[in-house]
Design a protein around this motif. Structure first.
Motif, PDB file in Angstrom:
ATOM      1  N   GLY A 226      20.841 101.368   6.947  1.00  0.00           N
ATOM      2  CA  GLY A 226      20.174 102.422   7.693  1.00  0.00           C
ATOM      3  C   GLY A 226      19.485 103.429   6.785  1.00  0.00           C
ATOM      4  N   LEU A 227      20.284 104.134   5.977  1.00  0.00           N
ATOM      5  CA  LEU A 227      19.725 105.166   5.112  1.00  0.00           C
ATOM      6  C   LEU A 227      18.861 104.590   3.992  1.00  0.00           C
ATOM      7  CD1 LEU A 227      22.777 107.586   4.835  1.00  0.00           C
ATOM      8  CD2 LEU A 227      20.657 107.957   6.083  1.00  0.00           C
ATOM      9  N   ASP A 228      19.371 103.586   3.308  1.00  0.00           N
ATOM     10  CA  ASP A 228      18.630 103.032   2.165  1.00  0.00           C
ATOM     11  C   ASP A 228      17.233 102.533   2.541  1.00  0.00           C
ATOM     12  OD1 ASP A 228      20.305 103.655   0.152  1.00  0.00           O
ATOM     13  OD2 ASP A 228      21.135 101.653  -0.143  1.00  0.00           O
ATOM     14  N   PRO A 229      17.110 101.669   3.542  1.00  0.00           N
ATOM     15  CA  PRO A 229      15.773 101.130   3.836  1.00  0.00           C
ATOM     16  C   PRO A 229      14.893 102.034   4.694  1.00  0.00           C
ATOM     17  CG  PRO A 229      17.390 100.058   5.235  1.00  0.00           C
ATOM     18  CD  PRO A 229      18.164 100.955   4.317  1.00  0.00           C
ATOM     19  N   TYR A 230      15.496 102.895   5.511  1.00  0.00           N
ATOM     20  CA  TYR A 230      14.702 103.588   6.526  1.00  0.00           C
ATOM     21  C   TYR A 230      14.585 105.103   6.341  1.00  0.00           C
ATOM     22  CZ  TYR A 230      15.318  99.200   9.083  1.00  0.00           C
ATOM     23  OH  TYR A 230      15.327  97.891   9.458  1.00  0.00           O
ATOM     24  N   ALA A 231      15.340 105.692   5.420  1.00  0.00           N
ATOM     25  CA  ALA A 231      15.291 107.154   5.272  1.00  0.00           C
ATOM     26  C   ALA A 231      14.933 107.549   3.842  1.00  0.00           C
ATOM     27  CB  ALA A 231      16.632 107.767   5.677  1.00  0.00           C
TER      28      ALA A 231
END
Length: 320
Positions: A226-231
């Protein structure tokens, strides 16, 4: 001067024109002793006001809140803390009396029911900030009304300690076009990994502040998928407003927490009660996140003070 005014607040008429004084400072001084009342609140009112903040509205009556709307008709920003007496009748009056409002922040609007929320939100399109804490009756239909009227303009959203929050809230939030600030902390029902990952895949690109503290069921998958690829703004973009709160994610593993070391522009981090956080992981985070100015590690018994002190010596202003 603000403290002098606060001590003699009941003698409002004796002050005459106090327009030059700092109203915000006076309001904060009053909040410390809970001396803001329906009688002296008009000290802060003016048809010229664009912004109004009251830090302890406990003693205001519903009629006083209604008067606030009528006597400050040009407000664009309103912040009320401890506003428990706020009720449906007040919200109904604000539907018409505060036509220019684009930012609303309320702490403790316990009494407002679904119909009043919906009517208010439908009457205020293009909200830029909607920030509420402790609102047990704010429902999925209320959120739908907010998104329908403001999804292209909304930049800041807080639904903190909202009793009805659940995975179903994710889909409408995902429609917001350019969300920068998101706080869904301390829910009655935890969001799941799949829901959070789906949400981040839609709104993560523009986020610079994210608070998902208290969602105890979230796991490593949210960080990795979630955080790594999208934020990216939470992990790599140079901005002074980066913040991340994963307090209470008890089952997040060592590998995932170590991955936070790649967030080189991260400014604040809360990893309280993350069981896998230890000296070795903390050392990696401190070495990788050189922009950190605050780190919270409450409940992280495996992190020793000398590790945090080492980070401070090397240039990080880290705090336990």
């Amino acid at each position: 001067m603000s403290h002098v005014v606060a001590r003699h607040i009941d003698d409002v008429e004796a002050f005459g024109d106090i327009g030059a004084l700092n109203m915000e400072a006076i309001s904060k001084a009053l909040s410390k002793t809970r001396r803001l009342t329906s009688d002296n609140a008009p000290l802060f009112y003016s048809a010229e006001n664009k912004r109004l903040s009251m830090y302890d509205a406990t003693n205001l009556t519903p009629d006083a809140f209604t008067a606030l709307g009528h006597l400050n008709p040009n407000l664009t920003t309103l912040k009320l803390d401890f506003c428990g007496p706020l009720n449906d009748a007040v919200m109904s009056s604000w539907t018409n009396s505060l036509p220019h409002l684009v930012s609303l922040e309320l702490l403790g609007p316990f009494l407002i029911r679904e119909a009043a929320w919906i009517a208010f939100l439908q009457a205020h399109p293009n909200m830029e900030a909607f920030l509420i804490t402790q609102s047990p009756r704010f429902s999925l239909d209320c959120l739908a009304a907010l998104i329908a009227s403001s999804k292209t303009m909304l930049r800041r959203l807080r639904l903190r300690e909202v009793g009805k929050l659940c995975d179903a809230f994710v889909e409408p939030i995902a429609e917001i076009v350019a969300l920068e600030y998101l706080d869904l902390a301390e829910p009655a029902e935890w969001l799941t990994d799949d829901a959070v990952i789906a949400l981040l895949s839609k709104v993560g690109t523009t986020l610079t502040h994210l608070d998902l503290s208290g969602h105890g069921a979230l796991t490593d998958d949210v960080l990795a998928h979630g955080l790594d690829p999208y934020a990216p703004a939470l992990t790599s973009r140079a901005t002074l407003r980066l913040a991340l709160n994963i307090s209470g994610w008890k089952d997040v593993g060592e590998v995932a927490l170590s991955g936070l070391a790649g967030a080189r522009e991260l400014r604040t981090l809360d990893v309280g009660w993350c069981r896998a956080m230890d000296n070795f992981v903390m050392k990696k985070v401190l070495e990788g996140c050189r922009a950190l100015v605050e780190i919270k590690v409450w409940g992280c018994d495996r992190v020793e003070g000398n590790v945090l002190l080492s980070g401070v010596i090397k240039g990080n202003a880290s705090k336990p």
